[in-house]
Write a protein that holds these residues in place. Structure first.
Motif, PDB file in Angstrom:
ATOM      1  N   ASP B 127      41.953  46.355  36.310  1.00  0.00           N
ATOM      2  CA  ASP B 127      41.905  47.484  35.805  1.00  0.00           C
ATOM      3  C   ASP B 127      42.000  47.650  34.327  1.00  0.00           C
ATOM      4  N   PRO B 128      42.085  49.007  33.756  1.00  0.00           N
ATOM      5  CA  PRO B 128      41.898  48.877  32.443  1.00  0.00           C
ATOM      6  C   PRO B 128      42.866  48.319  31.580  1.00  0.00           C
ATOM      7  N   HIS B 129      44.084  47.755  32.077  1.00  0.00           N
ATOM      8  CA  HIS B 129      45.066  47.219  31.198  1.00  0.00           C
ATOM      9  C   HIS B 129      44.520  45.753  31.351  1.00  0.00           C
ATOM     10  N   GLY B 130      43.771  45.143  32.121  1.00  0.00           N
ATOM     11  CA  GLY B 130      43.480  43.847  32.412  1.00  0.00           C
ATOM     12  C   GLY B 130      44.194  43.154  33.773  1.00  0.00           C
ATOM     13  N   ASP B 131      44.933  44.104  34.436  1.00  0.00           N
ATOM     14  CA  ASP B 131      45.650  43.594  35.553  1.00  0.00           C
ATOM     15  C   ASP B 131      44.671  43.217  36.857  1.00  0.00           C
ATOM     16  N   PRO B 132      45.025  42.570  37.495  1.00  0.00           N
ATOM     17  CA  PRO B 132      44.004  42.219  38.570  1.00  0.00           C
ATOM     18  C   PRO B 132      44.102  43.331  39.644  1.00  0.00           C
ATOM     19  N   ILE B 133      43.095  43.621  40.489  1.00  0.00           N
ATOM     20  CA  ILE B 133      42.930  44.535  41.603  1.00  0.00           C
ATOM     21  C   ILE B 133      42.892  43.796  42.942  1.00  0.00           C
ATOM     22  N   PRO B 134      44.206  43.796  43.764  1.00  0.00           N
ATOM     23  CA  PRO B 134      44.071  43.188  44.952  1.00  0.00           C
ATOM     24  C   PRO B 134      42.925  43.540  45.753  1.00  0.00           C
ATOM     25  N   ASP B 135      42.180  43.060  46.719  1.00  0.00           N
ATOM     26  CA  ASP B 135      41.174  43.596  47.609  1.00  0.00           C
ATOM     27  C   ASP B 135      41.782  43.974  48.682  1.00  0.00           C
ATOM     28  N   SER B 136      41.212  44.623  49.734  1.00  0.00           N
ATOM     29  CA  SER B 136      41.433  45.404  50.765  1.00  0.00           C
ATOM     30  C   SER B 136      42.485  44.453  51.767  1.00  0.00           C
ATOM     31  N   ASN B 137      42.462  43.325  51.456  1.00  0.00           N
ATOM     32  CA  ASN B 137      43.361  42.326  52.375  1.00  0.00           C
ATOM     33  C   ASN B 137      44.414  41.873  51.496  1.00  0.00           C
ATOM     34  N   GLY B 138      44.686  42.411  50.205  1.00  0.00           N
ATOM     35  CA  GLY B 138      45.752  42.070  49.413  1.00  0.00           C
ATOM     36  C   GLY B 138      45.647  40.882  48.570  1.00  0.00           C
ATOM     37  N   LYS B 139      44.399  40.259  48.508  1.00  0.00           N
ATOM     38  CA  LYS B 139      44.133  39.109  47.584  1.00  0.00           C
ATOM     39  C   LYS B 139      43.350  39.655  46.377  1.00  0.00           C
ATOM     40  N   PHE B 140      43.931  38.757  45.441  1.00  0.00           N
ATOM     41  CA  PHE B 140      43.417  39.045  43.982  1.00  0.00           C
ATOM     42  C   PHE B 140      43.063  37.794  43.357  1.00  0.00           C
ATOM     43  N   THR B 141      42.067  37.718  42.716  1.00  0.00           N
ATOM     44  CA  THR B 141      41.427  36.366  41.768  1.00  0.00           C
ATOM     45  C   THR B 141      42.220  36.853  40.294  1.00  0.00           C
ATOM     46  N   LEU B 142      43.034  35.675  39.893  1.00  0.00           N
ATOM     47  CA  LEU B 142      43.661  35.863  38.908  1.00  0.00           C
ATOM     48  C   LEU B 142      42.656  35.557  37.565  1.00  0.00           C
ATOM     49  N   PRO B 143      42.737  36.304  36.587  1.00  0.00           N
ATOM     50  CA  PRO B 143      41.831  36.025  35.500  1.00  0.00           C
ATOM     51  C   PRO B 143      41.643  34.541  35.155  1.00  0.00           C
TER      52      PRO B 143
END
Lengths: 222, 222
Positions: B127-143
């Motif tokens: 997102d605009p603050h740099g926080d990761p956006i989970p995908d539709s399964n709730g997984k997100f890739t850490l930067p």
DNA sequence: ATTTAATTTTAGATTTGTCTAAAATTAATT
DNA sequence: AATTAATTTTAGACAAATCTAAAATTAAAT
């Protein structure tokens, strides 16, 4: 400074506004029916709306929106229709599946959001169902109504009424794929006999005579 | 079939999720503080969340989200961050004015809407603050986290930590306009001495030595 | 190990929006 | 005009989410 209302309040205002449009007069039962609730609940809310000066109300005597109530209702409708437009034009939803989602989105409060959205969408004048979208002051321009002969070239319009409703005319229109609600545009006008070439949405081109054109009325924006 | 929760329930799940991230352990007071409410209200809600199997809870002994609770929280966070991205990227809001609006939008229930929005935005990873956006399964890739020397050219990244925190280093960084959270990209690498030319967001270009570059850590997507 | 302090929970009240059942009012019908 | 029917309103109850004040439990401090 814009005051904040509950979703429930907003739903009542919107329902009463819509019912006022058609009948002019609105009853407790009408509202209960529209909102899938009970007459007693409606009476309760009428008292609250009166206390907030959103409604003129005397018990047993009927009610109608105040100027303020109408203003609020129009802003909800504005939000509803802009979101519908967004869902169809930007997110590729079908026009028949957006109503429910817009019922939720219309209660998001930020005025700045809705004005930005309006701008982002290019200030559309009507929603995917052809209903007019009020501007940020609550004004809306009703779509212009003309017969096909007077429809400007390349302007998408929607068939709104048929003048001559004889079986012969209806058969012809049916054959050409023209019905109430059909979206079309005039691609060519032949000066020789005033016949028109039309592009009908999701179909091929058809030609209609001046006589037919005079009897097909359409509405369009601007 | 996805169940529907109240906004209040969703806010509690989200708050507990966030508090769990930092401390690991969450207390009633923490939650009350986070949600600007009273401990007694939190206890009430904990019981409801437990009844809905969104939370593991034994009174006086503490609590934590269940798998299901975590799943729901992640979906709220997904919605919040996608809407923030939309507001900034499409409606030109400032990154600092979108949080409040997203707090409302995150409770819109349609899953189809949010998946379409995700697609429309190009499946953004943060997102605009740099926080990761989970995908539709709730997984997100850490930067990805690297030092400046290993940051690919022309990749926008955010300063996440500083290795050498000596006053001299901090003075130098302050002078160059580099601080935690600063967004920047590497424009040129000089093989001769491994010095770098950086473009710092909202500022002009600066040059830093290999020694400095080794001690500035940044995160970026992909 | 007591006592004190902090935290957490319970008990009971409040607000908003809803409901049912009964009463009040207005409208329709004979 | 009187009676019946329909509509609308009141009265009282309920669920959700909150609150205050007091009680229960746990943690901290002497």
């Amino acid at each position: 400074m814009s005051v904040k209302y509950t979703s429930s309040t907003e739903n009542y205002l919107k329902a009463i506004f819509h019912l006022q449009k058609s009948d002019g007069i609105v009853t407790t039962n009408d509202v209960a029916n529209e909102l899938q609730t009970r007459p007693a609940s409606v009476t309760d809310m009428l008292k609250k709306l009166k206390a907030q000066k959103l409604l003129i109300y005397e018990k047993y005597k009927g009610f109608k929106l105040s100027n303020e109530g109408r203003k609020v209702a129009l802003q909800i409708i504005r939000k509803h229709r802009l979101w519908e437009y967004f869902l169809v034009e930007k997110l590729s939803f079908g026009w028949d599946e957006v109503h429910e989602i817009a019922e939720e989105l219309e209660h998001i409060s930020s005025k700045k959001l809705i004005d930005r959205l309006d701008e982002y969408l290019g200030f559309p004048k009507s929603d995917p169902h052809g209903d007019p979208i009020p501007d940020s002051n609550g004004k809306f321009t009703l779509p212009k109504q003309v017969d096909l002969l007077n429809l400007p070239l390349n302007k998408v319009a929607e068939v709104s009424s048929i003048g001559d409703q004889s079986p012969e005319m209806l058969e012809l229109l049916g054959d050409k794929g023209i019905a109430l609600g059909t979206k079309l545009e005039v691609k060519k006008k032949f000066a020789f006999d005033n016949s028109l070439e039309l592009k009908i949405k999701n179909q091929s081109m058809v030609t209609v005579s001046e006589h037919v054109a005079k009897n097909v009325f359409v509405k369009y924006d601007e």
